[in-house]
Design an enzyme around this catalytic site. Structure first.
Site, PDB file in Angstrom:
ATOM      1  N   PRO A  11      44.389  60.653  31.876  1.00 44.66           N
ATOM      2  CA  PRO A  11      45.489  61.244  31.137  1.00 44.66           C
ATOM      3  C   PRO A  11      46.225  62.365  31.870  1.00 44.66           C
ATOM      4  CG  PRO A  11      43.375  61.754  30.111  1.00 44.66           C
ATOM      5  CD  PRO A  11      43.117  60.715  31.154  1.00 44.66           C
ATOM      6  N   ASN A  12      47.522  62.340  31.699  1.00 44.74           N
ATOM      7  CA  ASN A  12      48.473  63.343  32.200  1.00 44.74           C
ATOM      8  C   ASN A  12      48.765  63.215  33.689  1.00 44.74           C
ATOM      9  OD1 ASN A  12      48.896  64.771  29.678  1.00 44.74           O
ATOM     10  ND2 ASN A  12      46.769  65.431  29.892  1.00 44.74           N
ATOM     11  N   ARG A  19      54.777  68.996  36.988  1.00 42.51           N
ATOM     12  CA  ARG A  19      54.307  70.234  36.349  1.00 42.51           C
ATOM     13  C   ARG A  19      53.105  70.788  37.117  1.00 42.51           C
ATOM     14  NH1 ARG A  19      56.111  70.273  30.825  1.00 42.51           N
ATOM     15  NH2 ARG A  19      58.309  69.774  31.072  1.00 42.51           N
ATOM     16  N   TYR A  24      48.130  71.152  41.150  1.00 41.80           N
ATOM     17  CA  TYR A  24      48.081  69.719  41.460  1.00 41.80           C
ATOM     18  C   TYR A  24      49.049  69.277  42.575  1.00 41.80           C
ATOM     19  CZ  TYR A  24      45.476  69.781  37.105  1.00 41.80           C
ATOM     20  OH  TYR A  24      44.550  70.068  36.134  1.00 41.80           O
ATOM     21  N   ASN A  73      39.923  58.809  38.999  1.00 37.98           N
ATOM     22  CA  ASN A  73      40.173  60.181  38.596  1.00 37.98           C
ATOM     23  C   ASN A  73      40.323  60.145  37.077  1.00 37.98           C
ATOM     24  OD1 ASN A  73      41.023  62.731  37.965  1.00 37.98           O
ATOM     25  ND2 ASN A  73      42.567  62.861  39.591  1.00 37.98           N
ATOM     26  N   ALA A  76      40.861  64.568  32.237  1.00 36.50           N
ATOM     27  CA  ALA A  76      40.092  65.266  31.185  1.00 36.50           C
ATOM     28  C   ALA A  76      38.969  64.408  30.609  1.00 36.50           C
ATOM     29  CB  ALA A  76      41.031  65.728  30.073  1.00 36.50           C
ATOM     30  N   ASP A  86      29.564  55.066  30.245  1.00 39.20           N
ATOM     31  CA  ASP A  86      28.770  53.853  29.988  1.00 39.20           C
ATOM     32  C   ASP A  86      29.382  52.643  30.698  1.00 39.20           C
ATOM     33  OD1 ASP A  86      26.807  55.058  28.500  1.00 39.20           O
ATOM     34  OD2 ASP A  86      27.726  54.598  26.560  1.00 39.20           O
ATOM     35  N   GLU A  97      34.215  59.156  42.357  1.00 36.16           N
ATOM     36  CA  GLU A  97      34.879  60.042  41.390  1.00 36.16           C
ATOM     37  C   GLU A  97      35.780  60.979  42.192  1.00 36.16           C
ATOM     38  OE1 GLU A  97      32.173  62.610  39.314  1.00 36.16           O
ATOM     39  OE2 GLU A  97      33.794  63.746  38.352  1.00 36.16           O
ATOM     40  N   HIS A  99      38.818  64.081  42.211  1.00 39.91           N
ATOM     41  CA  HIS A  99      39.645  65.090  41.553  1.00 39.91           C
ATOM     42  C   HIS A  99      40.534  65.751  42.596  1.00 39.91           C
ATOM     43  CE1 HIS A  99      37.374  64.702  37.881  1.00 39.91           C
ATOM     44  NE2 HIS A  99      36.289  64.699  38.629  1.00 39.91           N
ATOM     45  N   ILE A 100      41.754  66.005  42.212  1.00 42.56           N
ATOM     46  CA  ILE A 100      42.715  66.653  43.106  1.00 42.56           C
ATOM     47  C   ILE A 100      42.286  68.108  43.346  1.00 42.56           C
ATOM     48  CG2 ILE A 100      45.123  67.406  43.280  1.00 42.56           C
ATOM     49  CD1 ILE A 100      45.739  64.920  41.398  1.00 42.56           C
ATOM     50  N   SER A 101      41.940  68.776  42.265  1.00 42.10           N
ATOM     51  CA  SER A 101      41.501  70.174  42.366  1.00 42.10           C
ATOM     52  C   SER A 101      39.977  70.227  42.516  1.00 42.10           C
ATOM     53  CB  SER A 101      41.919  70.933  41.095  1.00 42.10           C
ATOM     54  OG  SER A 101      41.328  70.337  39.948  1.00 42.10           O
ATOM     55  N   ARG A 106      37.006  76.021  39.038  1.00 38.95           N
ATOM     56  CA  ARG A 106      37.846  76.309  37.877  1.00 38.95           C
ATOM     57  C   ARG A 106      36.994  76.829  36.710  1.00 38.95           C
ATOM     58  NH1 ARG A 106      42.001  71.507  37.237  1.00 38.95           N
ATOM     59  NH2 ARG A 106      42.948  73.075  35.879  1.00 38.95           N
TER      60      ARG A 106
HETATM   61  O1  CA2 Z   1      41.939  67.819  39.665  1.00 35.52           O
HETATM   62  C1  CA2 Z   1      41.978  66.738  39.070  1.00 35.52           C
HETATM   63  O2  CA2 Z   1      42.322  65.678  39.610  1.00 35.52           O
HETATM   64  C2  CA2 Z   1      41.618  66.679  37.590  1.00 35.52           C
HETATM   65  O3  CA2 Z   1      40.932  65.457  37.317  1.00 35.52           O
HETATM   66  C3  CA2 Z   1      42.903  66.746  36.808  1.00 35.52           C
HETATM   67  C4  CA2 Z   1      42.714  66.864  35.303  1.00 35.52           C
HETATM   68  C5  CA2 Z   1      41.750  67.967  34.937  1.00 35.52           C
HETATM   69  O4  CA2 Z   1      41.432  67.866  33.556  1.00 35.52           O
HETATM   70  C6  CA2 Z   1      40.477  67.841  35.734  1.00 35.52           C
HETATM   71  O5  CA2 Z   1      39.697  68.944  35.446  1.00 35.52           O
HETATM   72  C7  CA2 Z   1      40.710  67.813  37.223  1.00 35.52           C
HETATM   73  C8  CA2 Z   1      44.026  67.156  34.597  1.00 35.52           C
HETATM   74  C9  CA2 Z   1      45.145  66.263  34.989  1.00 35.52           C
HETATM   75  C10 CA2 Z   1      46.410  66.813  34.456  1.00 35.52           C
HETATM   76  O6  CA2 Z   1      47.437  66.365  35.275  1.00 35.52           O
HETATM   77  C11 CA2 Z   1      48.564  67.082  35.327  1.00 35.52           C
HETATM   78  C12 CA2 Z   1      49.453  66.735  36.312  1.00 35.52           C
HETATM   79  C13 CA2 Z   1      50.603  67.445  36.442  1.00 35.52           C
HETATM   80  C14 CA2 Z   1      50.885  68.484  35.582  1.00 35.52           C
HETATM   81  C15 CA2 Z   1      49.996  68.814  34.598  1.00 35.52           C
HETATM   82  C16 CA2 Z   1      48.834  68.112  34.462  1.00 35.52           C
END
Ligand code: CA2
Length: 149
Positions: A11-12, A19, A24, A73, A76, A86, A97, A99-101, A106
């Site tokens: 998601p997102n 954003r 990110y 990825n 959330a 599962d 797995e 993650h960008i960050s 965090r």
């Molecule tokens: O760092 C990552 O890739 C995350 O999976 C990104 C998730 C966050 O919940 C994880 O802790 C780490 C959130 C993705 C939200 O993506 C956005 C992209 C652009 C602007 C706002 C949110």
């Protein structure tokens, strides 16, 4: 023809590059997809994003039936979804797995991943460059399954 590598995004992540660039980056998800394809010429890549948990679960099932490797990825859902965990447990091949960050740098709510215990490897904190790096690592693991721990 080798079986596809699946790259699934939660998601997102469709808002990537639009954003929160401080966390990110400025690269869009379409650009990330292009980087992944460039990292694996001749390899079929299925690259998808969804904001819906059930859709990601259905795609994991598809990857179980048709994929050679899976990079996910879960965004959330990493921290909330036992259902995705599962489904991932059933994936028979290498699972990364991603993650960008760096989630461990965090807030504490980002520290407990449901996915890490079932993943072959975890990549976090390399920005969107983590994606093509994961693809190259995945190609190595698919080529040399015996060397995968
Ligand atoms: O760092 C990552 O890739 C995350 O999976 C990104 C998730 C966050 O919940 C994880 O802790 C780490 C959130 C993705 C939200 O993506 C956005 C992209 C652009 C602007 C706002 C949110």
């Amino acid at each position: 023809m080798s079986k596809p590598i699946y790259i699934l995004n939660g998601p997102n992540l469709n808002r990537l590059g639009i954003r929160e660039p401080a966390i990110y980056g400025r690269t869009t998800l379409a650009e990330v997809e292009a980087k992944c394809r460039a990292a694996a010429p001749g390899q079929t890549i299925v690259f998808r994003q969804s904001n819906r948990e059930y859709e990601i679960i259905d795609w994991v099932h598809e990857a179980i039936d048709e994929g050679s490797g899976l990079i996910i990825n879960p965004a959330a859902f990493t921290f909330t979804s036992m259902a995705i965990m599962d489904a991932l447990k059933m994936f028979p091949g290498p699972l990364i797995e991603l993650h960008i960050s760096n989630i461990h740098k965090r807030e504490p709510i980002y520290h407990k991943s449901y996915v890490s215990p079932v993943a072959t490897a975890v990549i976090a904190g390399l920005g969107t460059n983590g994606y093509p790096i994961a693809v190259r690592a995945m190609l190595d693991m698919i080529d040399q399954p015996a060397s995968t721990p």
